[in-house]
Design an enzyme around this catalytic site. Structure first.
Site, PDB file in Angstrom:
ATOM      1  N   GLU A  96      45.940  69.400  46.634  1.00  0.00           N
ATOM      2  CA  GLU A  96      45.674  69.791  45.272  1.00  0.00           C
ATOM      3  C   GLU A  96      46.040  71.248  45.039  1.00  0.00           C
ATOM      4  O   GLU A  96      45.817  72.089  45.898  1.00  0.00           O
ATOM      5  CB  GLU A  96      44.198  69.580  44.946  1.00  0.00           C
ATOM      6  N   CYS A 391      35.889  74.693  42.702  1.00  0.00           N
ATOM      7  CA  CYS A 391      35.747  75.045  44.115  1.00  0.00           C
ATOM      8  C   CYS A 391      34.983  73.967  44.862  1.00  0.00           C
ATOM      9  O   CYS A 391      33.908  73.547  44.432  1.00  0.00           O
ATOM     10  CB  CYS A 391      34.935  76.327  44.256  1.00  0.00           C
TER      11      CYS A 391
HETATM   12  N1  SAH Z   1      38.358  77.479  53.215  1.00  0.00           N
HETATM   13  C1  SAH Z   1      38.279  78.705  52.521  1.00  0.00           C
HETATM   14  C2  SAH Z   1      38.954  78.666  51.188  1.00  0.00           C
HETATM   15  C3  SAH Z   1      38.735  77.442  50.321  1.00  0.00           C
HETATM   16  S1  SAH Z   1      37.114  77.102  49.738  1.00  0.00           S
HETATM   17  C4  SAH Z   1      36.860  79.151  52.373  1.00  0.00           C
HETATM   18  O1  SAH Z   1      35.969  78.369  52.607  1.00  0.00           O
HETATM   19  O2  SAH Z   1      36.654  80.302  52.035  1.00  0.00           O
HETATM   20  C5  SAH Z   1      36.919  78.197  48.372  1.00  0.00           C
HETATM   21  C6  SAH Z   1      35.445  78.493  47.998  1.00  0.00           C
HETATM   22  O3  SAH Z   1      34.775  77.337  47.493  1.00  0.00           O
HETATM   23  C7  SAH Z   1      34.613  78.965  49.170  1.00  0.00           C
HETATM   24  O4  SAH Z   1      34.029  80.186  48.849  1.00  0.00           O
HETATM   25  C8  SAH Z   1      33.547  77.892  49.318  1.00  0.00           C
HETATM   26  O5  SAH Z   1      32.355  78.438  49.790  1.00  0.00           O
HETATM   27  C9  SAH Z   1      33.446  77.372  47.903  1.00  0.00           C
HETATM   28  N2  SAH Z   1      32.909  76.020  47.800  1.00  0.00           N
HETATM   29  C10 SAH Z   1      33.053  75.008  48.666  1.00  0.00           C
HETATM   30  N3  SAH Z   1      32.405  73.912  48.228  1.00  0.00           N
HETATM   31  C11 SAH Z   1      31.843  74.246  47.041  1.00  0.00           C
HETATM   32  C12 SAH Z   1      31.080  73.525  46.070  1.00  0.00           C
HETATM   33  N4  SAH Z   1      30.764  72.242  46.242  1.00  0.00           N
HETATM   34  N5  SAH Z   1      30.672  74.183  44.966  1.00  0.00           N
HETATM   35  C13 SAH Z   1      31.003  75.476  44.769  1.00  0.00           C
HETATM   36  N6  SAH Z   1      31.760  76.187  45.629  1.00  0.00           N
HETATM   37  C14 SAH Z   1      32.166  75.584  46.752  1.00  0.00           C
END
Ligand code: SAH
Ligand code: SF4
Length: 404
Positions: A96, A391
């Site tokens: 995505e 996210c």
């Molecule tokens: N793998 C990397 C980048 C992608 S995730 C990382 O984890 O930083 C990007 C962001 O989305 C991260 O800060 C993560 O904590 C957040 N995230 C993951 N699942 C989420 C959810 N269900 N709701 C809100 N943010 C989320």
């Protein structure tokens, strides 16, 4: 059936393309022409390379070279203008990539080198900006050349959220991508290709329009470090998107954070912290067993920030788990002394996720504790939740729910 092996041109650097053209007996300036066609013109087929002799194009095709742009397999458009693209690569795997018009304005990061005051003024704090004000701003930014310049109403200021792997191995408990597991790394060309495919689809002119990139899609960029960095260099040096408008988010791969600090061309750094103590973080981010908060924060204290640069901590608020006032106070103690800000993200829900989204008042209280302690804290507005584009929601979901 053809047994021709394909090689993708997208992702190759100047040096690699120079070797390639020389192997074909072509002058080395053909590498520049290839770079221009691939990354600036964003051509999608070898036949479009009108800057190369036809015979050379044919030789490339006969030897199995092709461009390697991903195909748009599916596209979902949110009520808020966010577009979630499902992009397919040549082996059939897909990821995505998310287009968020008018700045990230939401949860992805600060997305800007302009300074937060200007950024806030442009997006989050003034969502009620009038159409007239918007039109005025656009007309100030886009010179009307009279040569087919855009209509003022399709001027772009947007953030693209890019994936770095197919799926993810890190296994955070609140993230839908984790449920996919890791399928494979993306090549540099596949990372760059996502950006180019979206820019093409949105008809963006990167010289005139302001595009931010956030590497916050599927995957952990620092577990695919070399390909990720090669993609960053190509995007910055060839595709025309300055590294200062890029942000990468990591779950905290400590040795790579140290390497990243030494890179001459690099995006800004965001770290997904999500909990203030080792115990709690281990529960929701098992990677903490390997790279503890203590090691992570020690590495961040040594991270060479540039002038006016700040680190970003992302903190996903899970109702009743990590969103209490005591957690906010612990967080204050943890990040004190770092040049950093905190982005708070209320959980984006997913049917398979065993957590609930906190109430707005709880989020505001958490934010207040940080702000009162002198730590800049922002609440990120979710983008494209209704199409599973926000996210942590990237999991190729095709059955969509309407959230209230
Ligand atoms: N793998 C990397 C980048 C992608 S995730 C990382 O984890 O930083 C990007 C962001 O989305 C991260 O800060 C993560 O904590 C957040 N995230 C993951 N699942 C989420 C959810 N269900 N709701 C809100 N943010 C989320
Ligand atoms: Fe992977 Fe980031 Fe999701 Fe964790 S939050 S599983 S590191 S994509």
């Amino acid at each position: 059936m053809s047994t021709l092996q394909h090689t993708e041109l997208l992702g190759l650097s100047n040096q690699q393309l120079t070797e390639l053209v020389e192997n074909f007996g072509q002058p080395s300036y053909r590498a520049r022409q290839l770079l221009d066609g691939l990354y600036r013109q964003r051509w999608s087929a070898l036949e479009q390379f009108s800057n190369l002799p036809k015979t050379f194009r044919q030789q490339l095709a006969d030897s199995g070279y092709r461009l390697g742009l991903p195909e748009i397999e599916q596209k979902f458009v949110s009520l808020d203008g966010t577009v979630r693209y499902l992009l397919r690569f040549s082996d059939g795997q897909s990821v995505e990539t998310v287009w968020m018009p008018e700045g990230d304005g939401g949860e992805a990061g600060d997305g800007s080198e302009v300074g937060d005051a200007e950024l806030r003024d442009l997006e989050g704090c003034h969502p009620e900006r009038s159409e007239a004000a918007l039109a005025d701003e656009r007309s100030r930014r886009v010179p009307n050349t009279g040569t087919g310049a855009r209509e003022s109403n399709d001027w772009h200021r947007a953030t693209i959220c890019v994936s770095s792997q197919v799926g993810c191995a890190v296994d955070c408990a609140f993230c839908m991508t984790a449920l996919l597991g890791l399928k494979r790394n993306l090549s540099a060309g596949e990372i760059v290709g996502q950006v180019l495919a979206v820019l093409n689809h949105q008809q963006v002119d990167v010289d005139r329009e302001r595009i931010n990139l956030v590497f916050m899609g599927q995957g952990e960029p620092f577990l695919n470090y070399d390909n990720f960095m090669q993609a960053v260099r190509l995007l910055a040096e060839e595709a025309g998107i300055p590294a200062s408008r890029m942000t990468v988010s990591t779950s905290g791969i400590v040795p790579r954070i140290a390497d990243f600090g030494q890179e001459p061309v690099r995006p800004k750094l965001a770290v997904s912290l999500n909990a203030p103590s080792e115990e709690l973080r281990t529960q929701i981010m098992p990677i903490t067993k390997k790279w503890t908060i203590a090691k992570l924060v020690a590495t961040l204290r040594d991270f060479p920030l540039r002038q006016r640069e700040r680190l970003t901590f992302e903190y996903v608020l899970l109702s009743g788990v990590n969103d209490q006032s005591a957690h906010a106070r612990e967080l204050v103690d943890l990040v004190r002394g770092l040049r950093a800000k905190v982005n708070l993200i209320a959980l984006n829900p997913g049917p398979e996720l065993p957590f609930a989204t906190p109430q707005a008042a709880r989020v505001a209280e958490f934010q207040n504790i940080l702000i009162k302690a002198g730590i800049p804290a922002y609440v990120r507005r979710p983008r494209g939740r209704d199409i599973y584009a926000a996210c942590g929601q990237l999991k190729h979901t095709t059955e969509l729910i309407q959230l209230s």
